[in-house]
Design an enzyme around this catalytic site. Structure first.
Site, PDB file in Angstrom:
ATOM      1  N   HIS A  11     -12.928   5.562  -3.416  1.00 10.10           N
ATOM      2  CA  HIS A  11     -11.652   4.663  -2.906  1.00 10.10           C
ATOM      3  C   HIS A  11     -11.835   3.201  -3.138  1.00 10.10           C
ATOM      4  CE1 HIS A  11      -7.977   4.761  -0.710  1.00 10.10           C
ATOM      5  NE2 HIS A  11      -8.442   3.899   0.151  1.00 10.10           N
ATOM      6  N   CYS A  67      -3.660   7.369  -2.381  1.00  8.50           N
ATOM      7  CA  CYS A  67      -4.871   7.518  -3.088  1.00  8.50           C
ATOM      8  C   CYS A  67      -5.835   8.161  -2.261  1.00  8.50           C
ATOM      9  CB  CYS A  67      -5.453   6.171  -3.412  1.00  8.50           C
ATOM     10  SG  CYS A  67      -4.004   5.028  -3.803  1.00  8.50           S
ATOM     11  N   THR A 121      -4.269   4.697   7.631  1.00 12.09           N
ATOM     12  CA  THR A 121      -3.258   4.767   6.577  1.00 12.09           C
ATOM     13  C   THR A 121      -2.462   5.767   6.508  1.00 12.09           C
ATOM     14  OG1 THR A 121      -4.675   3.367   5.397  1.00 12.09           O
ATOM     15  CG2 THR A 121      -2.801   4.229   4.207  1.00 12.09           C
ATOM     16  N   CYS A 144       0.889  -1.308  -0.102  1.00 14.24           N
ATOM     17  CA  CYS A 144      -0.008   0.030   0.194  1.00 14.24           C
ATOM     18  C   CYS A 144       0.649   1.198   0.080  1.00 14.24           C
ATOM     19  CB  CYS A 144      -0.983  -0.045   1.279  1.00 14.24           C
ATOM     20  SG  CYS A 144      -1.860   1.516   1.692  1.00 14.24           S
ATOM     21  N   GLU A 189      -6.522  -5.807   4.184  1.00 13.15           N
ATOM     22  CA  GLU A 189      -6.813  -4.542   3.593  1.00 13.15           C
ATOM     23  C   GLU A 189      -7.731  -4.716   2.623  1.00 13.15           C
ATOM     24  OE1 GLU A 189      -3.534  -2.253   1.914  1.00 13.15           O
ATOM     25  OE2 GLU A 189      -4.488  -0.412   3.192  1.00 13.15           O
ATOM     26  N   GLU A 219      -0.082   1.990   9.108  1.00 13.58           N
ATOM     27  CA  GLU A 219      -1.417   2.061   9.967  1.00 13.58           C
ATOM     28  C   GLU A 219      -1.259   2.591  11.433  1.00 13.58           C
ATOM     29  OE1 GLU A 219      -4.389   2.059   8.049  1.00 13.58           O
ATOM     30  OE2 GLU A 219      -3.456   1.165   6.316  1.00 13.58           O
ATOM     31  N   TYR A 225      -8.921   0.506  -5.237  1.00  8.55           N
ATOM     32  CA  TYR A 225      -8.450  -0.848  -4.827  1.00  8.55           C
ATOM     33  C   TYR A 225      -8.374  -1.875  -6.161  1.00  8.55           C
ATOM     34  CZ  TYR A 225      -8.410  -0.245   0.057  1.00  8.55           C
ATOM     35  OH  TYR A 225      -7.985  -0.048   1.443  1.00  8.55           O
ATOM     36  N   CYS A 251      -4.714  -0.803  -7.341  1.00 12.91           N
ATOM     37  CA  CYS A 251      -3.607  -0.952  -6.260  1.00 12.91           C
ATOM     38  C   CYS A 251      -3.393  -2.544  -5.920  1.00 12.91           C
ATOM     39  CB  CYS A 251      -3.635  -0.215  -4.791  1.00 12.91           C
ATOM     40  SG  CYS A 251      -4.924  -0.734  -3.671  1.00 12.91           S
TER      41      CYS A 251
HETATM   42 FE1  SF4 Z   1      -3.454   1.638  -0.133  1.00 15.46          FE
HETATM   43 FE2  SF4 Z   1      -4.529   0.762  -2.136  1.00 15.46          FE
HETATM   44 FE3  SF4 Z   1      -5.851   2.200  -0.370  1.00 15.46          FE
HETATM   45 FE4  SF4 Z   1      -4.219   3.177  -2.191  1.00 15.46          FE
HETATM   46  S1  SF4 Z   1      -6.106   2.422  -2.381  1.00 15.46           S
HETATM   47  S2  SF4 Z   1      -4.238   3.663   0.034  1.00 15.46           S
HETATM   48  S3  SF4 Z   1      -2.666   1.713  -2.231  1.00 15.46           S
HETATM   49  S4  SF4 Z   1      -5.014   0.161  -0.146  1.00 15.46           S
HETATM   50 FE    FE Z   2      -6.184   1.083   2.297  1.00 16.39          FE
END
Ligand code: SF4
Ligand code: FE
Length: 482
Positions: A292, A104, A191, A100, A447, A257, A296, A299
């Protein structure tokens, strides 16, 4: 200077005064702490790649607010293309860091707040939107990483915020002053809070009128007086304190975290973006989550690419890669990865222009994207464990490999193909451990389920977003029911 590189980012953090605790100890210089460094390396990658001509089209964009070239992480979407590139950028960074990379949230909260502040101003005659734009211009100019503090600790989950025995179970306003407000509470699962310069604090869910004091959204520097960052543990965090690299699996990068405590934090009015407007409180998490949840699809696909690469290479090192059942399992991992990626891309492609003037993702697809991310990586993990073998849970350590007495046995008996050094096999096994068991970060598994809210939250959003009437009418028409 609207773009800073990784070094400038780190130097900037060094000047901040984050109050950080790791395993009960106050850490005076988190930037140089071995547990923190890999997580900052991951954020630094979001800065460094912006300067790479190969990736600048994905990592940077012309700002609609300043007309300058800025990081895509700080951008308010102006087109469908922006929302597609967002996912491609997330996949790229997942591939480059294997973890991560945290940033984002800036993009996703900025796009949610852009819409909600505009809606509030139109309906209530407030002036939140301009205030928010002033903040975002500064964020873009200084290339900040702005985190999002949404998840309240919640205490007794069966009670509303104002019904809690301890009123601080949800972050709330405790004092109103001429110059601003004072807030208290805590946000969990934060995060990258130590790696960010600012955080936007917002309600975790919709609020009722009795919960007015809890309906508050604002931006605050993450080193403001009264903010305390308490580092979350991972199964392998103390490996980072050992003198090892192989055992870490991913020695350079990790997520981060924290539990973020707000102990009477002052926020000036200029940084307050929602104040007791109860009817809009739920809009922020609702829109943030949809955006958000799309991220995912990028990522986690990127991290899955790293996982597939590790599993495939290890199979080759073991002389297994031509076996049909191994090939079949690895191809299934590819199918699952591309499925979540498709969801992320489609969420952008089906996005729309909003009344606020920006573009926004297709909320229904964003929620479906995250539901798949909450499920498919577990199937991928099962396949990865299957192909890797029991050694995934039993591998001996780097210190054994390097031991003058027993190193020769590890070298000899842990070997696969004669021409492949044992160390390379060990590196891959620990990398797979790292990704699947969250060895040095919150990890792919936890996550994938809980980031941007658990599956139940996505299903509750979908319940509001799905047009069941339309579907029922289709069935009526086809079956001949008047
Ligand atoms: Fe982390 Fe993925 Fe969330 Fe971005 S979208 S903060 S990389 S878990
Ligand atoms: Fe996250």
């Amino acid at each position: 200077m609207p773009l800073m590189n990784g070094k400038q980012y780190r130097d900037g953090l060094r000047k901040m005064k984050h109050k950080v605790y790791i395993m009960g100890e106050r850490i005076s210089n988190p930037v140089d702490h071995p547990i923190v460094i890999p997580s900052q390396n991951a954020v630094a990658m979001t800065h460094d790649l912006a300067f790479d001509p190969k990736y600048e089209d994905l990592l940077t964009v012309t700002s609609s607010l300043t007309g300058k070239k800025v990081s895509r992480f700080t951008h308010v979407f102006q087109s469908i293309d922006d929302m597609v590139k967002k996912v491609k950028m997330a996949r790229l960074l997942g591939q480059k860091t294997g973890t991560c990379f945290q940033r984002c949230a800036t993009m996703d909260v900025a796009n949610a707040m852009f819409i909600v502040t505009s809606e509030m101003d139109k309906k209530l005659g407030t002036h939140y939107h301009d205030r928010f734009l002033r903040f975002m211009r500064e964020v873009q100019e200084k290339d900040y990483y702005v985190g999002v503090a949404m998840t309240d600790v919640k205490g007794d989950r069966s009670r509303r915020p104002h019904e809690q025995a301890d009123p601080d179970m949800y972050l709330h306003v405790v004092e109103e002053k001429k110059e601003g407000i004072v807030v208290r509470g805590a946000k969990s699962n934060q995060t990258g809070s130590i790696n960010s310069q600012y955080t936007i604090v917002a309600p975790t869910a919709a609020m009722k009128k009795e919960d007015r004091d809890y309906a508050v959204a604002f931006a605050t520097p993450t080193d403001a007086e009264g903010i305390i960052h308490i580092y979350g543990r991972n199964p392998g965090d103390t490996r980072k304190l050992e003198d090892c690299s192989i055992d870490l699996g991913n020695p350079r990068f990790s997520g981060q975290e924290t539990l973020l405590v707000f102990d009477n934090v002052f926020v000036p009015w200029e940084r307050v973006f929602l104040y007791k407007e109860v009817e809009f409180a739920g809009r922020i998490p609702f829109l943030f989550a949809a955006g958000h949840r799309q991220s995912y699809g990028g990522c986690k696909a990127g991290v899955s690419d790293v996982l597939i690469g590790a599993v495939k290479l290890l199979a080759e090192y073991n002389g297994l890669d031509e076996m049909p059942h191994i090939r079949d399992k690895i191809i299934d991992m590819v199918r699952l990865t591309e499925t979540i990626y498709c969801c992320g891309i489609a969420t952008g492609v089906e996005g729309v222009k909003t009344e606020a003037g920006s573009y926004f993702v297709d909320q229904l697809l964003g929620n479906v994207c995250k539901l798949n991310v909450g499920a498919l990586p577990f199937e991928m993990a099962r396949l990865a464990v299957d192909v890797t073998g029991g050694i995934l849970g039993t591998m001996v350590s780097e210190k054994d490999l390097k031991s003058p007495e027993i190193g020769k046995y590890v070298e000899k008996y842990m070997k696969g193909l004669p021409e492949v050094p044992t160390e390379h096999k060990m590196r891959l096994i620990f990398l797979i451990q790292n990704i699947l068991f969250g060895i040095n970060s919150v990890g792919y598994m936890v996550e994938s389920v809980h980031g941007a809210g658990p599956p139940a939250a996505q299903k509750s959003s979908l319940n509001r977003l799905v047009d069941f009437e339309e579907k029922k009418n289709l069935a009526k028409e086809i079956s001949g029911i008047p």
